[in-house]
Design a protein around this motif. Sequence first.
Motif, PDB file in Angstrom:
ATOM      1  N   UNK A 195       1.154   8.685   0.880  1.00 59.13           N
ATOM      2  CA  UNK A 195       0.060   8.723   2.064  1.00 59.13           C
ATOM      3  C   UNK A 195      -0.273  10.184   2.272  1.00 59.13           C
ATOM      4  N   UNK A 196       0.675  10.963   2.151  1.00 62.23           N
ATOM      5  CA  UNK A 196       0.378  12.446   2.528  1.00 62.23           C
ATOM      6  C   UNK A 196      -0.383  13.221   1.557  1.00 62.23           C
ATOM      7  N   UNK A 197      -0.699  12.325   0.384  1.00 60.37           N
ATOM      8  CA  UNK A 197      -1.553  13.032  -0.755  1.00 60.37           C
ATOM      9  C   UNK A 197      -2.448  11.810  -1.055  1.00 60.37           C
ATOM     10  N   UNK A 198      -3.134  11.403  -0.087  1.00 58.29           N
ATOM     11  CA  UNK A 198      -3.777  10.038  -0.231  1.00 58.29           C
ATOM     12  C   UNK A 198      -4.817  10.070  -1.130  1.00 58.29           C
TER      13      UNK A 198
ATOM     14  N   UNK B  32      -3.634   9.469  -4.600  1.00 60.30           N
ATOM     15  CA  UNK B  32      -2.529   8.218  -4.613  1.00 60.30           C
ATOM     16  C   UNK B  32      -2.959   6.969  -4.237  1.00 60.30           C
ATOM     17  N   UNK B  33      -4.434   6.788  -3.974  1.00 59.47           N
ATOM     18  CA  UNK B  33      -5.005   5.642  -3.565  1.00 59.47           C
ATOM     19  C   UNK B  33      -4.618   4.389  -4.203  1.00 59.47           C
ATOM     20  N   UNK B  34      -4.674   4.563  -5.818  1.00 63.02           N
ATOM     21  CA  UNK B  34      -4.327   3.428  -6.322  1.00 63.02           C
ATOM     22  C   UNK B  34      -3.040   2.907  -6.254  1.00 63.02           C
ATOM     23  N   UNK B  35      -1.858   4.019  -6.245  1.00 63.24           N
ATOM     24  CA  UNK B  35      -0.602   3.576  -6.209  1.00 63.24           C
ATOM     25  C   UNK B  35      -0.371   2.894  -4.681  1.00 63.24           C
ATOM     26  N   UNK B  36      -0.849   3.450  -3.750  1.00 62.10           N
ATOM     27  CA  UNK B  36      -0.764   2.757  -2.435  1.00 62.10           C
ATOM     28  C   UNK B  36      -1.204   1.574  -2.423  1.00 62.10           C
ATOM     29  N   UNK B  37      -2.384   1.148  -3.044  1.00 57.35           N
ATOM     30  CA  UNK B  37      -2.875  -0.175  -3.124  1.00 57.35           C
ATOM     31  C   UNK B  37      -1.951  -1.160  -3.891  1.00 57.35           C
ATOM     32  N   UNK B  38      -1.396  -0.723  -4.861  1.00 58.77           N
ATOM     33  CA  UNK B  38      -0.623  -1.432  -5.775  1.00 58.77           C
ATOM     34  C   UNK B  38       0.709  -1.814  -4.876  1.00 58.77           C
ATOM     35  N   UNK B  39       1.138  -0.739  -4.477  1.00 56.71           N
ATOM     36  CA  UNK B  39       2.538  -1.002  -3.414  1.00 56.71           C
ATOM     37  C   UNK B  39       2.237  -1.945  -2.432  1.00 56.71           C
ATOM     38  N   UNK B  40       1.255  -1.652  -1.517  1.00 55.28           N
ATOM     39  CA  UNK B  40       0.834  -2.633  -0.509  1.00 55.28           C
ATOM     40  C   UNK B  40       0.672  -4.298  -1.193  1.00 55.28           C
ATOM     41  N   UNK B  41       0.140  -4.234  -2.182  1.00 57.08           N
ATOM     42  CA  UNK B  41      -0.134  -5.522  -2.819  1.00 57.08           C
ATOM     43  C   UNK B  41       1.265  -6.246  -3.108  1.00 57.08           C
TER      44      UNK B  41
ATOM     45  N   UNK C 138       8.210   1.337   3.628  1.00 60.21           N
ATOM     46  CA  UNK C 138       7.559   2.082   4.477  1.00 60.21           C
ATOM     47  C   UNK C 138       7.747   3.588   4.435  1.00 60.21           C
ATOM     48  N   UNK C 139       8.763   4.146   3.799  1.00 59.62           N
ATOM     49  CA  UNK C 139       9.196   5.534   3.559  1.00 59.62           C
ATOM     50  C   UNK C 139       8.619   5.840   2.380  1.00 59.62           C
ATOM     51  N   UNK C 140       8.598   4.861   1.167  1.00 57.47           N
ATOM     52  CA  UNK C 140       7.708   5.354  -0.006  1.00 57.47           C
ATOM     53  C   UNK C 140       6.062   5.513   0.335  1.00 57.47           C
TER      54      UNK C 140
ATOM     55  N   UNK D  36       5.536   1.789  -9.343  1.00 57.16           N
ATOM     56  CA  UNK D  36       4.308   2.385  -8.978  1.00 57.16           C
ATOM     57  C   UNK D  36       4.633   3.547  -8.228  1.00 57.16           C
ATOM     58  N   UNK D  37       5.875   3.627  -7.457  1.00 59.24           N
ATOM     59  CA  UNK D  37       5.852   4.969  -6.565  1.00 59.24           C
ATOM     60  C   UNK D  37       6.168   5.979  -7.385  1.00 59.24           C
ATOM     61  N   UNK D  38       6.960   5.842  -8.382  1.00 59.87           N
ATOM     62  CA  UNK D  38       7.503   6.931  -9.061  1.00 59.87           C
ATOM     63  C   UNK D  38       6.473   7.518 -10.096  1.00 59.87           C
ATOM     64  N   UNK D  39       5.456   6.414 -10.496  1.00 59.37           N
ATOM     65  CA  UNK D  39       4.316   6.870 -11.312  1.00 59.37           C
ATOM     66  C   UNK D  39       3.418   7.759 -10.362  1.00 59.37           C
ATOM     67  N   UNK D  40       3.338   7.620  -9.232  1.00 60.31           N
ATOM     68  CA  UNK D  40       2.447   8.565  -8.296  1.00 60.31           C
ATOM     69  C   UNK D  40       3.058   9.917  -8.232  1.00 60.31           C
ATOM     70  N   UNK D  41       4.240   9.911  -8.645  1.00 62.92           N
ATOM     71  CA  UNK D  41       4.759  11.495  -8.613  1.00 62.92           C
ATOM     72  C   UNK D  41       3.889  12.486  -9.431  1.00 62.92           C
ATOM     73  N   UNK D  42       3.314  11.644 -10.461  1.00 60.22           N
ATOM     74  CA  UNK D  42       2.457  12.519 -11.362  1.00 60.22           C
ATOM     75  C   UNK D  42       1.209  12.887 -10.853  1.00 60.22           C
TER      76      UNK D  42
END
Length: 327
Positions: A121-124, A127-136, A114-116, A160-166
Motif C-alpha cells: 500500500x506504500x506504492x498504491x 499496486x492497486x490490482x495486487x491489493x484487490x486480489x489479496x483482499x479478495x 496485514x503486513x503484506x 499475488x504479493x510477490x508479483x507486486x514486487x515487479x
Amino acid sequence: MLRDHYIFSNGRLKRKDNTLYFFDEADNRKSLAVHQTDNLYVFGEVDFNSSLFNLLNQHDVHLHVFNYYGFYAGTFCPRNKKASGFTVVQQSAHYLDDEKRLHLAKSFLHSAIHHMLRNIRRHKEKTEEYIRNIEHEATKMVSAASIQEVLGIEGRIRQHYYQSFNAILKQDFIFEKRTKQPPQDPLNALISFGNSLCYTAILSEIYKTQLDPTISFLHEPSTKRFSLCLDLAEIFKPLIVDAVIVSSINNRVIAQKHFDFLEGMVLLNDEGKKKFIKEWDAKLSTTVQHRKLKRKVSYRYLIRLECYKLIKHFIGDEPYKPLKAWW
C-alpha cells in the motif's frame, strides 16, 4: 551489546580457557565476546572442538550453520533452561484440538496479510490490482474449514504479493515464480537468504521462552524441523525480511554484482551476504513505541513478545491476538 556475530572465512572456532577464538586459514586469531553474544552465524567451512560447545552452552549462545551454498543447515541450541512441562502440554493440546489449531493458523495468516498489504500500500499507485486480489482472497479465510484450505489461500495470496514486487522494485530484479531449492534468480536468492535469517532469529527467541519449537499449528509438525518457527515467520517475513529486501534493492545497497550465477542456481556472494546482513541487523535493532508496554522495543524483541502472547494463550491467561504493525 553485541548480539550476533558472523563468520564468513574458513578456519577453526574453538575455546581456550574461558575465551572464544576464531582462527582463519592463515592462523590469524580473533577473539569473540562470547558473554555479549546471542547468536553465531557460520557461513564458511569451520572446524569446532567439543569444549567450544560447553562454552556456548554456559553463555546461552546459539550457533547457526549455513552450508557451502549459503543454505541453512542447522543450529546448535544450548540446554533449554526455561523448560515447562505444563506449557508444552497446553501447547500440544491446542495442536490436537482442530478448532483451536485452526484459530491459531488463521491468526498467523491474518497478521501476515496485514503486513503484506502494509508493504504494497506504500506504492498504491502501482499496486492497486495486487491489493484487490489479496483482499479478495483474504475474505475466504473466514469460511476456511481446514488447514489445507488456509494454506491454499495463503499460497495464492503470496503469489499475488510477490508479483507486486515487479511494480515496486527500481532495479532489474524480476519475480516470475517462487523457487527455493535452489533459487533460480537474484530476487529468489534474496528471499531465501532473508527467510533463513528470519527462521534462526525466531528460533533463538523461542528458546528464551517456555515454548516448544517443534509443535506448530499452520505448518504440520514433523521430524528434523522447528515448525513453530515457520508459523511465526509468516508474521515476520513481510514485516522484516521483505522490507529489508525492498529497501536494499531500491537504495542500491544490493545489485546484480552481489550474486553468483551458477549452473541451475543463483546465490548471494560473500559481499552480498555481508551487505544484506548489515541491513538485516539494523532492521532488527530498530525500535518502535509499544502501545501496551509504553516503551520502545526493537523488532527483535517483538518476536519474543509474540512468543509470550502464545504462552498466555495456551495457559488460558489471555486470548492470542497476533501482531499487526500500527506504526
